[in-house]
Design a protein around this motif. Structure first.
Motif, PDB file in Angstrom:
ATOM      1  N   ASN A 139       0.903  -1.147  -0.032  1.00 43.44           N
ATOM      2  CA  ASN A 139      -0.054  -0.079  -0.097  1.00 43.44           C
ATOM      3  C   ASN A 139       0.762   1.444  -0.151  1.00 43.44           C
ATOM      4  OD1 ASN A 139      -2.846   0.695  -0.265  1.00 43.44           O
ATOM      5  ND2 ASN A 139      -3.026   1.160   1.955  1.00 43.44           N
ATOM      6  N   THR A 140       1.850   1.194  -0.927  1.00 43.43           N
ATOM      7  CA  THR A 140       2.887   2.368  -0.886  1.00 43.43           C
ATOM      8  C   THR A 140       3.463   2.933  -2.312  1.00 43.43           C
ATOM      9  OG1 THR A 140       3.660   1.629   1.414  1.00 43.43           O
ATOM     10  CG2 THR A 140       5.193   3.107   0.085  1.00 43.43           C
ATOM     11  N   VAL A 141       3.373   3.916  -2.562  1.00 42.62           N
ATOM     12  CA  VAL A 141       4.066   4.512  -3.780  1.00 42.62           C
ATOM     13  C   VAL A 141       5.435   4.884  -3.242  1.00 42.62           C
ATOM     14  CG1 VAL A 141       3.763   6.294  -5.447  1.00 42.62           C
ATOM     15  CG2 VAL A 141       1.849   4.946  -5.067  1.00 42.62           C
ATOM     16  N   TYR A 142       6.390   4.742  -4.569  1.00 44.76           N
ATOM     17  CA  TYR A 142       7.613   5.054  -4.179  1.00 44.76           C
ATOM     18  C   TYR A 142       8.277   6.175  -5.083  1.00 44.76           C
ATOM     19  CZ  TYR A 142       8.011   0.983  -1.323  1.00 44.76           C
ATOM     20  OH  TYR A 142       7.736  -0.015  -0.320  1.00 44.76           O
ATOM     21  N   LEU A 143       9.042   7.234  -4.911  1.00 40.79           N
ATOM     22  CA  LEU A 143       9.706   7.981  -5.825  1.00 40.79           C
ATOM     23  C   LEU A 143      11.366   7.698  -5.671  1.00 40.79           C
ATOM     24  CD1 LEU A 143       8.811  10.057  -8.196  1.00 40.79           C
ATOM     25  CD2 LEU A 143       9.599  12.071  -6.212  1.00 40.79           C
ATOM     26  N   GLN A 144      11.783   7.219  -6.606  1.00 37.56           N
ATOM     27  CA  GLN A 144      13.303   6.831  -6.577  1.00 37.56           C
ATOM     28  C   GLN A 144      13.852   8.191  -7.063  1.00 37.56           C
ATOM     29  OE1 GLN A 144      15.252   4.390  -5.172  1.00 37.56           O
ATOM     30  NE2 GLN A 144      16.882   5.803  -6.058  1.00 37.56           N
ATOM     31  N   MET A 145      14.796   8.933  -6.512  1.00 37.27           N
ATOM     32  CA  MET A 145      15.186   9.883  -7.193  1.00 37.27           C
ATOM     33  C   MET A 145      16.949   9.700  -7.429  1.00 37.27           C
ATOM     34  SD  MET A 145      13.188  12.780  -5.146  1.00 37.27           S
ATOM     35  CE  MET A 145      14.070  12.476  -3.433  1.00 37.27           C
ATOM     36  N   ASN A 146      17.335   9.860  -8.572  1.00 40.19           N
ATOM     37  CA  ASN A 146      18.867   9.543  -8.847  1.00 40.19           C
ATOM     38  C   ASN A 146      19.425  10.914  -9.179  1.00 40.19           C
ATOM     39  OD1 ASN A 146      18.364   6.831  -8.122  1.00 40.19           O
ATOM     40  ND2 ASN A 146      18.155   6.160 -10.097  1.00 40.19           N
ATOM     41  N   SER A 147      20.508  10.932  -9.411  1.00 41.75           N
ATOM     42  CA  SER A 147      21.241  12.211  -9.924  1.00 41.75           C
ATOM     43  C   SER A 147      20.666  13.309  -9.672  1.00 41.75           C
ATOM     44  CB  SER A 147      21.118  12.091 -11.519  1.00 41.75           C
ATOM     45  OG  SER A 147      21.833  10.805 -12.007  1.00 41.75           O
ATOM     46  N   LEU A 148      20.645  13.542  -8.078  1.00 37.00           N
ATOM     47  CA  LEU A 148      19.880  14.857  -7.554  1.00 37.00           C
ATOM     48  C   LEU A 148      20.830  15.770  -7.800  1.00 37.00           C
ATOM     49  CD1 LEU A 148      18.560  13.023  -4.362  1.00 37.00           C
ATOM     50  CD2 LEU A 148      17.243  14.269  -6.011  1.00 37.00           C
ATOM     51  N   LYS A 149      20.197  17.055  -7.737  1.00 33.31           N
ATOM     52  CA  LYS A 149      20.778  18.293  -8.055  1.00 33.31           C
ATOM     53  C   LYS A 149      20.404  19.274  -6.999  1.00 33.31           C
ATOM     54  CE  LYS A 149      20.120  17.775 -13.260  1.00 33.31           C
ATOM     55  NZ  LYS A 149      19.527  18.145 -14.204  1.00 33.31           N
ATOM     56  N   PRO A 150      20.992  20.429  -6.764  1.00 33.44           N
ATOM     57  CA  PRO A 150      20.540  21.373  -5.739  1.00 33.44           C
ATOM     58  C   PRO A 150      19.360  21.958  -6.057  1.00 33.44           C
ATOM     59  CG  PRO A 150      23.088  21.693  -6.388  1.00 33.44           C
ATOM     60  CD  PRO A 150      22.228  20.617  -7.279  1.00 33.44           C
ATOM     61  N   GLU A 151      18.860  21.951  -7.350  1.00 31.29           N
ATOM     62  CA  GLU A 151      17.441  22.589  -7.628  1.00 31.29           C
ATOM     63  C   GLU A 151      16.496  21.548  -7.343  1.00 31.29           C
ATOM     64  OE1 GLU A 151      20.268  22.391  -9.637  1.00 31.29           O
ATOM     65  OE2 GLU A 151      19.786  22.061 -11.486  1.00 31.29           O
ATOM     66  N   ASP A 152      16.787  20.644  -6.861  1.00 29.62           N
ATOM     67  CA  ASP A 152      15.647  19.423  -6.470  1.00 29.62           C
ATOM     68  C   ASP A 152      15.569  19.575  -5.020  1.00 29.62           C
ATOM     69  OD1 ASP A 152      17.273  16.957  -8.404  1.00 29.62           O
ATOM     70  OD2 ASP A 152      15.461  18.056  -8.911  1.00 29.62           O
ATOM     71  N   THR A 153      16.174  20.693  -4.326  1.00 29.51           N
ATOM     72  CA  THR A 153      15.951  20.746  -2.853  1.00 29.51           C
ATOM     73  C   THR A 153      14.418  21.410  -2.743  1.00 29.51           C
ATOM     74  OG1 THR A 153      18.251  21.354  -2.552  1.00 29.51           O
ATOM     75  CG2 THR A 153      16.406  22.316  -0.792  1.00 29.51           C
TER      76      THR A 153
END
Length: 118
Positions: free
Chosen positions: A76-90
């Protein structure tokens, strides 16, 4: 309908995080789940959405190729895998639910803070 987002934290540029959106008191697979974010001083921005019945997936151009949305109906969960993160993703990241993917879903969870900084 209650949603709980978690998994945020501090990560260096180029790093990865996985956010989770867990549902309580309802079955999440009947809903489309969207991820949104809001950076300090900026308007809320749509990030991604996964549909309910057909599992259609959508991404904002700013995250396409770096973020992956998925759902685990058994958990019962949705995920968001975030790779190659950038400062503007803050930003503070929120998950939200409705019958279909849309810009202003009816049900929102509390946010989880993601900070990308060296």
């Amino acid at each position: 309908v209650q949603l709980q987002a978690s998994g945020g934290g501090l990560v260096q540029p180029g790093g990865s995080l996985r956010l989770s959106c867990a549902a309580s008191a309802f079955t999440l697979d009947y809903y489309a789940i969207g991820w949104f974010r809001q950076a300090p001083g900026k308007e809320r921005e749509w990030v991604s959405c996964i549909g309910s019945s057909d599992g259609s997936i959508y991404y904002a151009d700013s995250v396409k190729g770096r973020f992956t949305i998925s759902r685990d109906n058994a958990k019962n969960t949705v995920y968001l895998q975030m790779n190659s993160l950038k400062p503007e993703d803050t930003a503070v990241y929120y998950c939200a639910a409705d019958r279909r993917c849309q810009s202003d879903p009816s049900y929102w969870g509390q946010g989880t803070l993601v900070t990308v900084s060296s």
